[in-house]
Design a protein around this motif. Structure first.
Motif, short mmCIF file in Angstrom:
data_model
loop_
_atom_site.label_atom_id
_atom_site.label_comp_id
_atom_site.label_asym_id
_atom_site.label_seq_id
_atom_site.Cartn_x
_atom_site.Cartn_y
_atom_site.Cartn_z
N VAL A 152 -4.55 -2.24 -9.60
CA VAL A 152 -4.30 -2.49 -8.17
C VAL A 152 -4.47 -3.97 -7.87
O VAL A 152 -3.65 -4.57 -7.17
CB VAL A 152 -5.25 -1.64 -7.30
CG1 VAL A 152 -5.09 -2.00 -5.83
CG2 VAL A 152 -4.97 -0.16 -7.52
N ARG A 153 -5.53 -4.58 -8.40
CA ARG A 153 -5.74 -6.02 -8.18
C ARG A 153 -4.52 -6.82 -8.63
O ARG A 153 -4.08 -7.75 -7.94
CB ARG A 153 -6.96 -6.51 -8.94
CG ARG A 153 -8.29 -6.15 -8.34
CD ARG A 153 -9.38 -7.00 -8.97
NE ARG A 153 -10.66 -6.31 -8.93
CZ ARG A 153 -11.28 -5.81 -9.98
NH1 ARG A 153 -10.77 -5.94 -11.18
NH2 ARG A 153 -12.43 -5.19 -9.84
N TYR A 187 -9.75 -11.04 -1.28
CA TYR A 187 -9.28 -11.24 -2.65
C TYR A 187 -9.49 -12.69 -3.09
O TYR A 187 -9.91 -12.95 -4.23
CB TYR A 187 -7.82 -10.84 -2.79
CG TYR A 187 -7.64 -9.45 -3.37
CD1 TYR A 187 -7.10 -9.28 -4.64
CD2 TYR A 187 -8.03 -8.32 -2.67
CE1 TYR A 187 -6.94 -8.00 -5.19
CE2 TYR A 187 -7.89 -7.05 -3.20
CZ TYR A 187 -7.34 -6.90 -4.47
OH TYR A 187 -7.20 -5.64 -5.01
N ILE A 203 -6.06 4.34 -4.78
CA ILE A 203 -6.48 3.22 -3.93
C ILE A 203 -7.46 3.72 -2.87
O ILE A 203 -7.45 4.90 -2.50
CB ILE A 203 -5.27 2.54 -3.24
CG1 ILE A 203 -4.42 3.55 -2.49
CG2 ILE A 203 -4.43 1.79 -4.26
CD1 ILE A 203 -3.25 2.95 -1.74
N GLY A 204 -8.31 2.85 -2.41
CA GLY A 204 -9.30 3.21 -1.40
C GLY A 204 -8.71 3.15 0.00
O GLY A 204 -7.49 3.12 0.19
N ASP A 264 -11.50 -2.32 -6.25
CA ASP A 264 -10.16 -1.92 -6.66
C ASP A 264 -10.03 -1.92 -8.19
O ASP A 264 -10.61 -2.78 -8.87
CB ASP A 264 -9.11 -2.86 -6.06
CG ASP A 264 -8.89 -2.63 -4.58
OD1 ASP A 264 -9.32 -1.57 -4.08
OD2 ASP A 264 -8.30 -3.50 -3.92
N PHE A 278 -7.57 -2.50 0.71
CA PHE A 278 -7.69 -3.32 -0.48
C PHE A 278 -9.02 -4.08 -0.44
O PHE A 278 -9.32 -4.79 0.52
CB PHE A 278 -6.53 -4.30 -0.58
CG PHE A 278 -5.20 -3.64 -0.83
CD1 PHE A 278 -5.02 -2.83 -1.94
CD2 PHE A 278 -4.13 -3.85 0.03
CE1 PHE A 278 -3.79 -2.21 -2.17
CE2 PHE A 278 -2.90 -3.25 -0.20
CZ PHE A 278 -2.73 -2.42 -1.31
N HIS A 279 -9.79 -3.93 -1.50
CA HIS A 279 -11.11 -4.57 -1.59
C HIS A 279 -11.32 -4.94 -3.05
O HIS A 279 -11.50 -4.07 -3.90
CB HIS A 279 -12.19 -3.62 -1.09
CG HIS A 279 -13.56 -4.22 -0.99
ND1 HIS A 279 -13.76 -5.57 -0.76
CD2 HIS A 279 -14.79 -3.67 -1.08
CE1 HIS A 279 -15.06 -5.80 -0.72
NE2 HIS A 279 -15.71 -4.68 -0.92
N GLN A 301 -8.01 -8.79 4.10
CA GLN A 301 -8.01 -8.33 2.72
C GLN A 301 -7.47 -9.41 1.79
O GLN A 301 -7.91 -9.53 0.64
CB GLN A 301 -7.21 -7.03 2.62
CG GLN A 301 -7.87 -5.89 3.39
CD GLN A 301 -6.94 -4.74 3.71
OE1 GLN A 301 -6.15 -4.30 2.86
NE2 GLN A 301 -7.03 -4.23 4.93
N ARG A 342 0.83 -1.20 0.00
CA ARG A 342 0.00 0.00 0.00
C ARG A 342 0.87 1.26 0.00
O ARG A 342 0.59 2.21 -0.74
CB ARG A 342 -0.93 0.00 1.21
CG ARG A 342 -1.82 1.23 1.27
CD ARG A 342 -2.76 1.23 2.45
NE ARG A 342 -3.53 2.48 2.44
CZ ARG A 342 -4.65 2.65 1.75
NH1 ARG A 342 -5.14 1.67 1.01
NH2 ARG A 342 -5.29 3.81 1.78
#
Length: 218
Positions: free
Chosen positions: A69-70, A179, A56-57, A65, A60-61, A175, A46
């Motif tokens: 980012v994924r 994923y 990014i939020g 995302d 991580f989601h 997180q 991050r």
């Protein structure tokens, strides 16, 4: 005493009807690990993504995302040791008494996942910390905690264990579970295996609980 960690998240909803945006499956996904290395790595990732200027939020989601980012999250996750277990429930096959309450329905996949996917790997000199993503209202979380504790007593009660329900943004291990749950859900709901293929070598147990059922209850 050997510490082991289990991070758990779910995919799907508790709605038992056929309509748009309602999941066909409810999935419990667990990530088991001997260390917290993968959690530490996601924190470091991050920081790097912030320096690189990626959007990014708050945490991580996988659902929200960006794909860029994924890709980085999966890449970082797979540098570290962990195993994935998943119990798949086709909701329409659940008999009415099984889905009479959220807590009762929630307990079914947990019980069979622990009995067949996790308990066989438990050894006597181990203690297990379960960190599960919190869901529902405060009152519902109490019933979920009770259900999960009952499952633990029935399946791995011979070792020290503890359960901690907390929001996913509070723990990077959750997180990781998010994923993995998202990747498995995409496979079952949409036939999209792009992300599933990345983690399939880490999956030690994946089972369709009612695969032999033929009756659809709605």
């Amino acid at each position: 005493m050997k510490d082991r960690y289990l991070f758990a998240d779910e995919a799907g909803c508790f709605t038992f009807t056929r309509q748009p945006n309602v999941s066909k499956y409810f999935i419990i996904c667990t990530v088991t690990t001997k260390t917290l290395d993968v959690s530490t790595a996601l924190n470091s990732l991050r920081h790097r993504l912030v320096w690189e200027g990626l959007s990014i939020g708050d945490f991580f989601h996988a659902t929200v995302d960006a794909q860029a980012v994924r890709d980085r999250v999966f890449e970082e996750m797979l540098k570290h040791e962990f195993q994935v277990q998943a119990m798949i429930c086709e909701k329409a096959k659940a008999q009415p008494q099984v889905r009479s309450s959220k807590a009762r329905f929630y307990k079914y996949p947990w019980y069979y996942l622990f009995k067949h996917g996790i308990a066989p790997h438990i050894v006597e000199d181990m203690r297990l910390l379960i960190i599960a993503a919190s869901i529902g209202t405060k009152k519902e979380r109490t019933t979920f905690t009770t259900a999960l504790s009952d499952v633990m007593d029935q399946t791995v009660g011979g070792i020290p264990w503890a359960v901690d329900f907390r929001p996913s943004h509070c723990d990077p291990g959750l997180q990781v579970a998010d994923y993995c749950a998202w990747a498995i859900q995409r496979k079952w709901e949409r036939g999209d295996t792009r992300s599933f293929d990345l983690i399939k070598d880490r999956i030690s147990y994946e089972f369709d609980l009612w695969k032999h059922g033929t009756t659809l209850h709605y």
